[in-house]
Design a protein around this motif. Structure first.
Motif, PDB file in Angstrom:
ATOM      1  N   PHE A   1      40.999  -8.375  74.375  1.00 48.78           N
ATOM      2  CA  PHE A   1      41.682  -8.480  75.659  1.00 48.78           C
ATOM      3  C   PHE A   1      43.186  -8.284  75.485  1.00 48.78           C
ATOM      4  O   PHE A   1      43.757  -8.730  74.503  1.00 48.78           O
ATOM      5  CB  PHE A   1      41.450  -9.863  76.275  1.00 48.78           C
ATOM      6  CG  PHE A   1      40.005 -10.182  76.514  1.00 48.78           C
ATOM      7  CD1 PHE A   1      39.289 -10.912  75.583  1.00 48.78           C
ATOM      8  CD2 PHE A   1      39.369  -9.751  77.648  1.00 48.78           C
ATOM      9  CE1 PHE A   1      37.957 -11.208  75.797  1.00 48.78           C
ATOM     10  CE2 PHE A   1      38.041 -10.040  77.877  1.00 48.78           C
ATOM     11  CZ  PHE A   1      37.324 -10.774  76.947  1.00 48.78           C
ATOM     12  N   PRO A   2      43.844  -7.672  76.466  1.00 44.93           N
ATOM     13  CA  PRO A   2      45.303  -7.533  76.385  1.00 44.93           C
ATOM     14  C   PRO A   2      46.003  -8.871  76.614  1.00 44.93           C
ATOM     15  O   PRO A   2      45.424  -9.796  77.194  1.00 44.93           O
ATOM     16  CB  PRO A   2      45.631  -6.539  77.508  1.00 44.93           C
ATOM     17  CG  PRO A   2      44.483  -6.600  78.440  1.00 44.93           C
ATOM     18  CD  PRO A   2      43.284  -7.010  77.643  1.00 44.93           C
ATOM     19  N   THR A   3      47.233  -8.959  76.178  1.00 50.08           N
ATOM     20  CA  THR A   3      48.042 -10.157  76.364  1.00 50.08           C
ATOM     21  C   THR A   3      48.199 -10.442  77.853  1.00 50.08           C
ATOM     22  O   THR A   3      48.531  -9.554  78.633  1.00 50.08           O
ATOM     23  CB  THR A   3      49.433  -9.969  75.729  1.00 50.08           C
ATOM     24  OG1 THR A   3      49.241  -9.637  74.348  1.00 50.08           O
ATOM     25  CG2 THR A   3      50.289 -11.201  75.866  1.00 50.08           C
ATOM     26  N   GLY A   4      47.943 -11.689  78.264  1.00 42.47           N
ATOM     27  CA  GLY A   4      48.082 -12.080  79.654  1.00 42.47           C
ATOM     28  C   GLY A   4      46.840 -11.853  80.494  1.00 42.47           C
ATOM     29  O   GLY A   4      46.856 -12.034  81.706  1.00 42.47           O
ATOM     30  N   TYR A   5      45.742 -11.496  79.870  1.00 45.25           N
ATOM     31  CA  TYR A   5      44.507 -11.173  80.596  1.00 45.25           C
ATOM     32  C   TYR A   5      44.028 -12.329  81.467  1.00 45.25           C
ATOM     33  O   TYR A   5      43.633 -12.135  82.614  1.00 45.25           O
ATOM     34  CB  TYR A   5      43.418 -10.788  79.593  1.00 45.25           C
ATOM     35  CG  TYR A   5      42.108 -10.385  80.215  1.00 45.25           C
ATOM     36  CD1 TYR A   5      41.904  -9.082  80.643  1.00 45.25           C
ATOM     37  CD2 TYR A   5      41.069 -11.295  80.365  1.00 45.25           C
ATOM     38  CE1 TYR A   5      40.708  -8.682  81.203  1.00 45.25           C
ATOM     39  CE2 TYR A   5      39.867 -10.908  80.925  1.00 45.25           C
ATOM     40  CZ  TYR A   5      39.685  -9.610  81.345  1.00 45.25           C
ATOM     41  OH  TYR A   5      38.494  -9.236  81.903  1.00 45.25           O
ATOM     42  N   ASP A   6      44.074 -13.545  80.935  1.00 41.53           N
ATOM     43  CA  ASP A   6      43.575 -14.702  81.679  1.00 41.53           C
ATOM     44  C   ASP A   6      44.455 -15.076  82.867  1.00 41.53           C
ATOM     45  O   ASP A   6      44.007 -15.770  83.768  1.00 41.53           O
ATOM     46  CB  ASP A   6      43.431 -15.910  80.754  1.00 41.53           C
ATOM     47  CG  ASP A   6      42.302 -15.723  79.755  1.00 41.53           C
ATOM     48  OD1 ASP A   6      41.336 -15.005  80.085  1.00 41.53           O
ATOM     49  OD2 ASP A   6      42.392 -16.280  78.649  1.00 41.53           O
ATOM     50  N   GLY A   7      45.689 -14.617  82.869  1.00 37.10           N
ATOM     51  CA  GLY A   7      46.603 -14.949  83.965  1.00 37.10           C
ATOM     52  C   GLY A   7      46.476 -14.052  85.183  1.00 37.10           C
ATOM     53  O   GLY A   7      47.140 -14.266  86.182  1.00 37.10           O
ATOM     54  N   VAL A   8      45.619 -13.045  85.118  1.00 37.33           N
ATOM     55  CA  VAL A   8      45.466 -12.093  86.220  1.00 37.33           C
ATOM     56  C   VAL A   8      44.066 -12.253  86.796  1.00 37.33           C
ATOM     57  O   VAL A   8      43.089 -12.313  86.069  1.00 37.33           O
ATOM     58  CB  VAL A   8      45.667 -10.636  85.728  1.00 37.33           C
ATOM     59  CG1 VAL A   8      45.491  -9.656  86.859  1.00 37.33           C
ATOM     60  CG2 VAL A   8      47.032 -10.493  85.096  1.00 37.33           C
ATOM     61  N   ASP A   9      43.997 -12.311  88.122  1.00 36.90           N
ATOM     62  CA  ASP A   9      42.714 -12.553  88.782  1.00 36.90           C
ATOM     63  C   ASP A   9      42.114 -11.293  89.393  1.00 36.90           C
ATOM     64  O   ASP A   9      41.151 -11.372  90.125  1.00 36.90           O
ATOM     65  CB  ASP A   9      42.914 -13.601  89.879  1.00 36.90           C
ATOM     66  CG  ASP A   9      41.854 -14.672  89.823  1.00 36.90           C
ATOM     67  OD1 ASP A   9      41.029 -14.629  88.905  1.00 36.90           O
ATOM     68  OD2 ASP A   9      41.856 -15.539  90.710  1.00 36.90           O
ATOM     69  N   ASP A  10      42.655 -10.143  89.113  1.00 38.59           N
ATOM     70  CA  ASP A  10      42.181  -8.893  89.699  1.00 38.59           C
ATOM     71  C   ASP A  10      40.992  -8.364  88.908  1.00 38.59           C
ATOM     72  O   ASP A  10      41.035  -8.305  87.683  1.00 38.59           O
ATOM     73  CB  ASP A  10      43.322  -7.869  89.688  1.00 38.59           C
ATOM     74  CG  ASP A  10      43.027  -6.678  90.558  1.00 38.59           C
ATOM     75  OD1 ASP A  10      42.117  -5.910  90.194  1.00 38.59           O
ATOM     76  OD2 ASP A  10      43.697  -6.512  91.583  1.00 38.59           O
ATOM     77  N   PRO A  11      39.902  -7.941  89.574  1.00 44.76           N
ATOM     78  CA  PRO A  11      38.741  -7.435  88.840  1.00 44.76           C
ATOM     79  C   PRO A  11      39.008  -6.151  88.047  1.00 44.76           C
ATOM     80  O   PRO A  11      38.277  -5.846  87.108  1.00 44.76           O
ATOM     81  CB  PRO A  11      37.690  -7.194  89.922  1.00 44.76           C
ATOM     82  CG  PRO A  11      38.386  -7.275  91.216  1.00 44.76           C
ATOM     83  CD  PRO A  11      39.677  -7.986  91.001  1.00 44.76           C
TER      84      PRO A  11
END
Length: 148
Positions: A39-49
């Motif tokens: 996963f890229p850095t910051g993946y969990d902070g974004v809620d877009d599918p």
């Protein structure tokens, strides 16, 4: 009588097996990883599918490990190649797209944050989704109290 259990009797003529003959533990299932998702850095902070478009898969391809994204494999020149079927892989594909497990994971981790999908990196995608770079004040004024 209550609370008393009878021991089953062994038929006459059958000797008990010595304790050494019985395994201490029954063999359990063996697990082997066949794929990793990077996963890229910051993946969990974004809620877009749409965020999953920037993920890479490191998968066991039978003859080595490949870095996959949407049916293509990353080669040693950072170019995406169409993945060939296992039985029709030529020496060139094997040399440029097939890695050992450690090398594939290392390369995928180094590449995932620089991955360009449709001309946009994941960081740029996050900026667009959150209306600005991470940590930026969404309010155009310095004093956030003025934003209502």
């Amino acid at each position: 009588m209550m609370g008393v259990r009878r021991r089953a009797r062994r038929p006459v003529g059958i000797a008990a097996e010595p304790a050494e003959a019985l395994p201490e533990e029954l063999p359990g299932p063996t697990y082997r990883t066949s794929a990793y998702t990077v996963f890229p850095t910051g993946y969990d902070g974004v809620d877009d599918p749409a965020r999953s478009r920037w993920c890479l898969t490191v998968a066991d391809a039978g003859d080595g490990w490949v870095i996959r994204r949407q049916g293509e494999c990353l080669d040693i020149f950072n170019k995406w190649q169409r993945e060939q079927a296992l039985d029709s892989r030529d020496a060139e594909f094997q040399r440029t797209c097939v890695y050992n497990e450690h090398a594939a994971l290392l390369r995928a981790r180094r590449m995932v944050d620089r991955l360009d999908v449709g001309g946009v990196t994941f960081e740029e995608f996050v900026w667009r989704v959150t209306a600005g770079p991470p940590g930026a004040n969404a309010c155009p004024r310095e004093d956030a109290a003025d934003c209502g």
